[in-house]
Design an enzyme around this catalytic site. Structure first.
Site, PDB file in Angstrom:
ATOM      1  N   VAL A  54       0.810  -1.223   0.000  1.00  0.00           N
ATOM      2  CA  VAL A  54       0.000   0.000   0.000  1.00  0.00           C
ATOM      3  C   VAL A  54       0.849   1.282   0.000  1.00  0.00           C
ATOM      4  CG1 VAL A  54      -0.233   0.323   2.508  1.00  0.00           C
ATOM      5  CG2 VAL A  54      -2.146   0.922   0.982  1.00  0.00           C
ATOM      6  N   TYR A  55       2.153   1.194   0.283  1.00  0.00           N
ATOM      7  CA  TYR A  55       3.002   2.397   0.307  1.00  0.00           C
ATOM      8  C   TYR A  55       3.244   2.894  -1.110  1.00  0.00           C
ATOM      9  CZ  TYR A  55       4.325   0.829   5.053  1.00  0.00           C
ATOM     10  OH  TYR A  55       4.329   0.413   6.371  1.00  0.00           O
ATOM     11  N   SER A  56       2.994   4.149  -1.484  1.00  0.00           N
ATOM     12  CA  SER A  56       2.484   5.236  -0.668  1.00  0.00           C
ATOM     13  C   SER A  56       1.161   5.745  -1.269  1.00  0.00           C
ATOM     14  CB  SER A  56       3.516   6.368  -0.630  1.00  0.00           C
ATOM     15  OG  SER A  56       3.983   6.632  -1.979  1.00  0.00           O
ATOM     16  N   LYS A  89       4.019  -6.365   3.121  1.00  0.00           N
ATOM     17  CA  LYS A  89       2.753  -6.652   3.808  1.00  0.00           C
ATOM     18  C   LYS A  89       1.595  -6.708   2.822  1.00  0.00           C
ATOM     19  CE  LYS A  89       4.421  -3.499   7.416  1.00  0.00           C
ATOM     20  NZ  LYS A  89       5.084  -2.552   6.507  1.00  0.00           N
TER      21      LYS A  89
END
Length: 320
Positions: A54-56, A89
């Site tokens: 999910v970054y960023s 993740k």
């Protein structure tokens, strides 16, 4: 430089005493800066890097995956994949219903991460959030299959409550499934209560390695935010004012100043060194957007805090 490595949980992973947070890659650190940071991290004897799919996504114009892509380009161009313990993740909202820990989604997400990272295996694959809608046996069973397939070496949990982590560990043991070898909770000199009362004893008992985030309390423990005016100068600072700029927060800064002065080390380095001395902590996560910040983190990993320093910091940060 040789840095003593630490075991992560009961896994075979051996990690450096600090973990470089990848949330800044492709965001506040552009690609060229990110490459320099990663090279310098390895040159200092460190090997552990943490990111997430999910970054960023929160940044304007970003859709998620930016950090993994930058890391993937660096891994490919540097040829240093074997020197890195790579953590990422799954589970946060990536848009279009892509979120959670359904077995079919975990499989879809891990393949997408592997593609962005330009590697054929992930050393530590973590549940970014708990997903109470999916039976833990299904989650851990899927992770076990990924380990058996060689796509993942070990798995960890992030943002789990003590009750759910305990249940996950029981489920793995009862059914002979892969188990969470690491936990990524919020923990620092200010945010102590939840971790120390509930999660720390559980992690010590079950030998779960802790790789906490926000070791510097969003920058507050560096001492750069001491008034509401200081904090108003950045978006991160505004959040800091609400959470930390109070009597207890200022008391902690005063204690950090006291120890900092005696050891001739910046406040932030003392704060990180304090976390590293805590039971169950394997490798605190901290990010750096420039080489100066990175060198400060490396110094923090080598800073010896004596018993007097720990006593001063513990007394000032105790929650009554």
């Amino acid at each position: 430089m040789t840095t003593p490595l630490r075991s992560l949980g009961r896994s075979s992973l051996q990690v450096s005493p600090l973990c470089l947070g990848g949330n800044v890659f492709g965001w506040t650190a552009d690609e060229a800066t990110s490459f320099r940071l990663l090279d310098a991290w390895l040159d200092a004897g460190m090997n552990f890097v943490d990111t997430a799919d999910v970054y960023s996504r929160w940044a304007p114009g970003h859709s998620g995956g930016e950090s993994e892509r930058v890391l993937g380009k660096w891994l490919r161009s540097s040829g240093k994949r074997a020197q890195v313990v790579l953590a990422t993740k799954v589970g946060k909202d990536m848009g279009d219903g892509k979120m959670g820990l359904r077995p079919e989604y975990i499989r879809q997400a891990v393949d997408a991460s592997l593609q962005r990272l330009q590697t054929d295996y992930i050393d530590l694959y973590q549940s970014h959030d708990d997903d109470p809608q999916v039976p833990l046996a299904d989650v851990m069973g899927t992770f076990g299959e990924l380990i058996a397939e060689g796509k993942v070496r070990a798995v960890g949990a992030s943002n789990y409550s003590a009750a759910r982590l305990a249940e996950a560990l029981r489920t793995s043991e009862q059914h002979g499934l892969a188990r969470y070898e690491s936990l990524q909770p919020l923990y620092n000199l200010y945010d102590r209560a939840v971790f120390e009362k509930e999660l720390q004893p559980l992690c010590v008992e079950h030998k779960v390695g802790v790789i906490n985030f926000y070791s510097l309390a969003a920058g507050f423990l560096t001492g750069k935010y001491r008034t509401a005016e200081d904090a108003s100068k950045s978006p991160r600072g505004a959040k800091t004012t609400q959470l930390y700029l109070n009597d207890r927060g200022l008391r902690i800064l005063a204690a950090l100043e006291q120890v900092s002065s005696r050891l001739d080390a910046p406040l932030g380095e003392v704060a990180v060194a304090w976390v590293m001395r805590q039971p169950a902590i394997a490798s605190p996560i901290a990010s750096a957007s420039n080489l100066e910040q990175l060198q400060s983190l490396i110094r923090a990993s080598q800073l010896p805090l004596d018993d007097d320093a720990m006593a001063v910091l513990n007394a000032a940060s105790a929650e009554h």
